[in-house]
Write a protein that holds these residues in place. Sequence first.
Motif, short mmCIF file in Angstrom:
data_model
loop_
_atom_site.label_atom_id
_atom_site.label_comp_id
_atom_site.label_asym_id
_atom_site.label_seq_id
_atom_site.Cartn_x
_atom_site.Cartn_y
_atom_site.Cartn_z
N ARG A 198 0.83 -1.19 0.00
CA ARG A 198 0.00 0.00 0.00
C ARG A 198 0.87 1.25 0.00
O ARG A 198 0.63 2.20 -0.73
CB ARG A 198 -0.91 -0.02 1.22
N GLY A 199 1.91 1.24 0.81
CA GLY A 199 2.84 2.37 0.84
C GLY A 199 3.62 2.49 -0.45
O GLY A 199 3.88 3.59 -0.93
N THR A 200 3.98 1.34 -1.04
CA THR A 200 4.68 1.35 -2.31
C THR A 200 3.80 1.98 -3.39
O THR A 200 4.26 2.80 -4.18
CB THR A 200 5.07 -0.09 -2.72
N ALA A 201 2.53 1.61 -3.39
CA ALA A 201 1.60 2.18 -4.38
C ALA A 201 1.49 3.69 -4.21
O ALA A 201 1.56 4.45 -5.19
CB ALA A 201 0.22 1.53 -4.26
N ALA A 202 1.35 4.14 -2.97
CA ALA A 202 1.23 5.59 -2.71
C ALA A 202 2.51 6.32 -3.10
O ALA A 202 2.45 7.41 -3.68
CB ALA A 202 0.89 5.83 -1.25
N THR A 203 3.65 5.73 -2.81
CA THR A 203 4.93 6.34 -3.16
C THR A 203 5.08 6.45 -4.68
O THR A 203 5.55 7.47 -5.19
CB THR A 203 6.10 5.54 -2.55
N ARG A 204 4.69 5.40 -5.41
CA ARG A 204 4.76 5.45 -6.87
C ARG A 204 3.92 6.59 -7.42
O ARG A 204 4.33 7.32 -8.31
CB ARG A 204 4.27 4.14 -7.48
N VAL A 228 -7.47 12.39 2.80
CA VAL A 228 -6.23 13.11 2.49
C VAL A 228 -5.27 13.00 3.66
O VAL A 228 -4.06 12.81 3.48
CB VAL A 228 -6.52 14.59 2.13
N ARG A 229 -5.79 13.09 4.88
CA ARG A 229 -4.93 12.98 6.08
C ARG A 229 -4.25 11.62 6.13
O ARG A 229 -3.05 11.53 6.40
CB ARG A 229 -5.76 13.20 7.34
N TYR A 230 -5.00 10.55 5.86
CA TYR A 230 -4.41 9.21 5.89
C TYR A 230 -3.36 9.07 4.79
O TYR A 230 -2.30 8.49 5.02
CB TYR A 230 -5.50 8.14 5.76
N ALA A 231 -3.66 9.60 3.60
CA ALA A 231 -2.69 9.54 2.51
C ALA A 231 -1.39 10.23 2.92
O ALA A 231 -0.29 9.72 2.67
CB ALA A 231 -3.26 10.18 1.24
N ALA A 232 -1.50 11.39 3.56
CA ALA A 232 -0.31 12.11 4.01
C ALA A 232 0.47 11.28 5.03
O ALA A 232 1.70 11.22 4.97
CB ALA A 232 -0.70 13.45 4.61
N ASN A 233 -0.23 10.62 5.95
CA ASN A 233 0.44 9.79 6.95
C ASN A 233 1.16 8.60 6.33
O ASN A 233 2.29 8.28 6.71
CB ASN A 233 -0.56 9.30 8.00
N GLU A 276 4.18 9.88 4.44
CA GLU A 276 5.23 10.27 5.39
C GLU A 276 5.97 9.05 5.92
O GLU A 276 7.18 9.07 6.09
CB GLU A 276 4.61 11.05 6.55
N HIS A 277 5.24 7.97 6.15
CA HIS A 277 5.84 6.75 6.69
C HIS A 277 6.66 6.00 5.64
O HIS A 277 7.74 5.51 5.93
CB HIS A 277 4.75 5.84 7.26
N TYR A 278 6.14 5.90 4.41
CA TYR A 278 6.76 5.03 3.40
C TYR A 278 7.64 5.73 2.39
O TYR A 278 8.56 5.13 1.86
CB TYR A 278 5.68 4.27 2.62
N ALA A 279 7.33 6.96 2.05
CA ALA A 279 8.05 7.62 0.95
C ALA A 279 9.52 7.79 1.30
O ALA A 279 9.86 8.21 2.39
CB ALA A 279 7.41 8.96 0.62
#
Length: 177
Positions: free
Chosen positions: A119-125, A144-149, A152-155
């Motif tokens: 999930r974090g990999t997908a968001a980072t891509r 949007v808040r969850y996406a930012a969190n 922040e954790h994975y990127a």
Amino acid sequence: MDPKRPGSLQRGRAGVGAPDSLCETGLRPADLIKLTPAHVEQTPRARRLRVRTSKRNRLAHIPITPTLAEVIDTTPAGRLLILTNANGNALTPHRASEGVRQWRDKAKLSDELRLYDARGTAATRLLNHGLSLAEIANHMGWSVRYAANVIEHYARVSPDETDAVLVKLAQAKGGAA
């Protein structure tokens, strides 16, 4: 993925497209294993997955990339689920995670890699391709808040991204980098 059963995860085999497609959807295992051909919608130029997430009941719109299209398009006609076990039966979230763990071990990747990390990999891509937080949130079915969190954790900031920031700062000041 078992080449004899496209679209499926098979125990003990390094997946051909399954790990990549998992990273591209960003779905939780509980949502991923419920994907059916009915979740595929035509868009003006391509296709997307339209999925209501089970945890927060949010709608996610996931563009179907070529890797994901291969998994979907090779799913046998009449099969209700897109990702299954080697016998064509439904996966449990635990079994899907276990399949990824076995693939990870065979590929000799970090022991810390988990299915949820996809999930974090997908968001980072998505972030690396220039999508805004609002676009990422819509794509993933997140706030949007969850996406930012998550970002922040994975990127991870690559050296190229750091250099690009330096170039932009120099350009903003009217100089060359």
